[in-house]
Design an enzyme around this catalytic site. Structure first.
Site, PDB file in Angstrom:
ATOM      1  N   GLU A 213       0.886  -1.176   0.000  1.00  0.00           N
ATOM      2  CA  GLU A 213       0.000   0.000   0.000  1.00  0.00           C
ATOM      3  C   GLU A 213       0.912   1.211   0.000  1.00  0.00           C
ATOM      4  OE1 GLU A 213      -3.375   0.111   0.027  1.00  0.00           O
ATOM      5  OE2 GLU A 213      -3.731  -2.046   0.128  1.00  0.00           O
ATOM      6  N   CYS A 247      -2.134   9.671   2.433  1.00  0.00           N
ATOM      7  CA  CYS A 247      -1.657   9.007   1.213  1.00  0.00           C
ATOM      8  C   CYS A 247      -2.512   9.350   0.004  1.00  0.00           C
ATOM      9  CB  CYS A 247      -1.614   7.496   1.416  1.00  0.00           C
ATOM     10  SG  CYS A 247      -3.201   6.801   1.904  1.00  0.00           S
TER      11      CYS A 247
HETATM   12  P1  NAD Z   1       8.118   4.853   4.994  1.00  0.00           P
HETATM   13  O1  NAD Z   1       8.105   4.011   3.781  1.00  0.00           O
HETATM   14  O2  NAD Z   1       9.278   5.726   5.248  1.00  0.00           O
HETATM   15  O3  NAD Z   1       7.953   3.934   6.316  1.00  0.00           O
HETATM   16  C1  NAD Z   1       6.883   3.031   6.481  1.00  0.00           C
HETATM   17  C2  NAD Z   1       7.296   1.933   7.436  1.00  0.00           C
HETATM   18  O4  NAD Z   1       8.361   1.185   6.860  1.00  0.00           O
HETATM   19  C3  NAD Z   1       7.791   2.409   8.793  1.00  0.00           C
HETATM   20  O5  NAD Z   1       7.295   1.534   9.779  1.00  0.00           O
HETATM   21  C4  NAD Z   1       9.308   2.263   8.661  1.00  0.00           C
HETATM   22  O6  NAD Z   1       9.964   2.034   9.897  1.00  0.00           O
HETATM   23  C5  NAD Z   1       9.418   1.042   7.781  1.00  0.00           C
HETATM   24  N1  NAD Z   1      10.663   0.947   7.021  1.00  0.00           N
HETATM   25  C6  NAD Z   1      11.558   1.901   6.727  1.00  0.00           C
HETATM   26  N2  NAD Z   1      12.558   1.400   5.974  1.00  0.00           N
HETATM   27  C7  NAD Z   1      12.285   0.097   5.778  1.00  0.00           C
HETATM   28  C8  NAD Z   1      12.910  -0.958   5.060  1.00  0.00           C
HETATM   29  N3  NAD Z   1      14.046  -0.768   4.390  1.00  0.00           N
HETATM   30  N4  NAD Z   1      12.319  -2.166   5.053  1.00  0.00           N
HETATM   31  C9  NAD Z   1      11.160  -2.378   5.703  1.00  0.00           C
HETATM   32  N5  NAD Z   1      10.515  -1.426   6.400  1.00  0.00           N
HETATM   33  C10 NAD Z   1      11.075  -0.200   6.438  1.00  0.00           C
HETATM   34  O7  NAD Z   1       6.768   5.693   4.924  1.00  0.00           O
HETATM   35  P2  NAD Z   1       6.265   6.821   5.910  1.00  0.00           P
HETATM   36  O8  NAD Z   1       7.084   8.054   5.709  1.00  0.00           O
HETATM   37  O9  NAD Z   1       6.115   6.287   7.288  1.00  0.00           O
HETATM   38  O10 NAD Z   1       4.773   7.055   5.341  1.00  0.00           O
HETATM   39  C11 NAD Z   1       4.498   7.926   4.309  1.00  0.00           C
HETATM   40  C12 NAD Z   1       4.316   7.200   2.992  1.00  0.00           C
HETATM   41  O11 NAD Z   1       3.364   6.163   3.134  1.00  0.00           O
HETATM   42  C13 NAD Z   1       3.772   8.103   1.906  1.00  0.00           C
HETATM   43  O12 NAD Z   1       4.424   7.811   0.693  1.00  0.00           O
HETATM   44  C14 NAD Z   1       2.304   7.729   1.825  1.00  0.00           C
HETATM   45  O13 NAD Z   1       1.699   7.981   0.590  1.00  0.00           O
HETATM   46  C15 NAD Z   1       2.364   6.268   2.124  1.00  0.00           C
HETATM   47  N6  NAD Z   1       1.087   5.808   2.649  1.00  0.00           N
HETATM   48  C16 NAD Z   1       0.341   4.949   1.916  1.00  0.00           C
HETATM   49  C17 NAD Z   1      -0.905   4.537   2.387  1.00  0.00           C
HETATM   50  C18 NAD Z   1      -1.768   3.594   1.617  1.00  0.00           C
HETATM   51  O14 NAD Z   1      -2.722   3.098   2.194  1.00  0.00           O
HETATM   52  N7  NAD Z   1      -1.482   3.304   0.359  1.00  0.00           N
HETATM   53  C19 NAD Z   1      -1.352   4.997   3.618  1.00  0.00           C
HETATM   54  C20 NAD Z   1      -0.553   5.872   4.337  1.00  0.00           C
HETATM   55  C21 NAD Z   1       0.675   6.274   3.855  1.00  0.00           C
END
Ligand code: NAD
Length: 469
Positions: A213, A247
């Protein structure tokens, strides 16, 4: 003392799943009910924790966008679960007559969930609801950027479930990366597209089925005949929820060339009504941290330096200081395509407004960019809407409003291509976390024996039927 490493928790959850077998309908409904009661009872505590994590987060937004969707998901699942779980009888076809077939929904086992910071309760709990409805055990890795919320969730879930049912693992990117390498039976990751790429690479080794997602730049397309005031009001309220850190927030607006000024006026009027002030306004949410505030400020500066028209909407002329992290809603009119505000997901209260010469040009603009998570259309003419729906791709669409398709439990929610793969919510979530297992039951009269060697006239006659055109 038990080993608390994620690998060991997974092992214990898997053993417990094999030992106890899948929970039946009554158990699943009861589990979901307990979860809903706990979420409701913890609503204020969660709102407080999220507010502290953000610097400020509107309590109403938390109740609307974090607590309500989880309770709605539980209500929906509890009501429909009997139908989703019911084995479906299918006819295996004339060739296999008189055998019988059925499709059985089986929980996968242990589901991993990785969630982001922007809706830190909802995006951890809604996948949990779906995974529990499907009869799984669940491990959750929430974002390190919202530690108080993660702690509150850990306390709440710890009081409800044993660690071999539901467990929460805390940590940053390294822990997240190690978490995604675990051999879950399914992983649901919510986060950014760049991290999503790493996650898919990490799950490939174990061939872990993965739902991504992700994010992206969700456009709003305003048709020539649309009511500009209505469109601007809807876009402003969708964009400014959670200060644009959503998002599916409208990322940029495409509208008929020449209408930019009028749109900006309507947008400003809406901002005046929704947020007469920003700094001490409890309804206006802060940017999550200094890094993201600086990122957004830089996007605006870059646009200003290249001569784009930047309109800062600060109704009470407060000029909120950076340390408040309350970033005023900002319109950027006709920014250059190479600016970061037009290349990167904005994720804040900054809205580019771009004029198009023809409706087809607007569709070309959308199609020239990565497929977005959401697309919003404003207009009353069916012909343009049909063109938009058939000629563009996006995870989901809301017509004449913003954000709403997310809330409908009967609509699957997910992206397409770079904005994600797979979907959940409602029945789609149940199916994502279940294996639809085909089962064929042979009857006493088994026609297959007619096709066993030594092959002769009977098998040839049957083959003639099977190979008919
Ligand atoms: P992010 O990708 O930086 O982090 C998300 C999660 O992944 C966190 O728990 C983080 O600790 C973990 N993470 C970080 N590096 C990782 C790795 N290498 N491997 C596995 N996990 C890792 O995202 P964010 O800044 O927390 O959230 C914002 C983003 O999420 C935006 O791009 C937004 O559009 C998206 N988002 C999507 C949805 C959806 O439903 N499609 C909903 C909310 C947010």
């Amino acid at each position: 003392m038990n080993d608390q490493s994620p690998a060991s928790i997974l092992e214990r959850q898997r053993l417990a799943f094999l030992r106890d077998g899948p929970p039946d309908l009554t158990q699943r409904r009861a589990t979901l009910k307990r979860l809903a009661h706990a979420v409701k009872a913890s609503a204020d505590e969660l709102a407080g924790a999220i507010c502290a994590d953000f610097g400020h987060r509107s309590r109403h937004e938390t109740l609307m966008a974090e607590i309500f969707p989880v309770l709605a998901a539980v209500r929906h699942a509890r009501f429909h679960l009997w139908r989703w779980m019911r084995p479906r009888l299918v006819w295996p076809g004339l060739e296999l007559a008189p055998s019988r077939g059925r499709i059985v929904q089986q929980p996968l086992g242990v589901v991993g969930v990785v969630s982001p910071w922007n809706y830190p309760a909802q995006l951890a709990l809604a996948p949990l609801v779906a995974a529990l409805a499907a009869g799984n055990r669940v491990m959750i890795k929430p974002s390190e950027l919202t530690p108080r919320t993660a702690e509150t969730l850990a306390d709440m879930l710890g009081g409800l479930f044993s660690a071999d049912e539901v467990a929460l693992v805390q940590g940053g990117p390294e822990v997240g990366a190690a978490f995604c390498r675990l051999p879950f039976d399914h992983l649901l990751f919510t986060g950014s597209t760049p991290v999503g790429r790493k996650v898919l690479a990490a799950t490939a080794d174990n061939l872990t089925p993965t739902t991504l997602e992700l994010g992206g730049k969700s456009p709003c397309v305003i048709a020539p005949e649309a009511d500009l005031a209505e469109a601007a009001a809807s876009i402003a309220s969708g964009k400014l929820m959670n200060a644009g850190q959503t998002c599916i927030a409208p990322d940029y607006v495409l509208l008929p060339a020449g209408a930019q000024h009028s749109f900006a006026q309507h947008f400003a009027e809406t901002v005046n009504k929704l947020f007469p002030s920003l700094l001490a306004n409890p309804d206006y949410t802060s940017i999550i941290n200094d890094h993201h505030y600086a990122r957004l400020a830089q996007m605006i500066d870059e646009a200003r330096q290249t001569g784009a028209k930047v309109i800062v909407l600060d109704p009470a002329q407060e000029n909120p200081p950076p340390q408040s992290r309350k970033l005023a809603p900002t319109l950027i009119v006709d920014p250059g395509e190479n600016l970061s505000v037009m290349r990167e997901e904005i994720f804040g209260p900054v809205l580019p407004v771009v004029g198009y010469e023809s409706f087809e040009a607007a569709l070309d603009f959308v199609n020239a960019r990565p497929r977005p998570l959401a697309l919003y259309y404003f207009g009353r003419e069916d012909q343009n809407l049909q063109k938009l729906l058939t000629r563009t791709h996006s995870g989901g669409v809301t017509v004449n409003e913003t954000l709403s398709h997310f809330i409908a439990e009967n609509l699957p929610f997910g992206g397409v291509g770079p904005s994600g793969m797979g979907a959940y919510h409602g029945e789609a979530g149940f199916r994502a976390f279940s294996h639809a297992k085909p089962v064929l039951l042979q009857s006493r009269f088994n026609s297959r024996i007619l096709l066993r060697p030594p092959y002769g006239k009977v098998s040839e006659a049957i083959l003639r039927v099977l190979l008919r055109g």
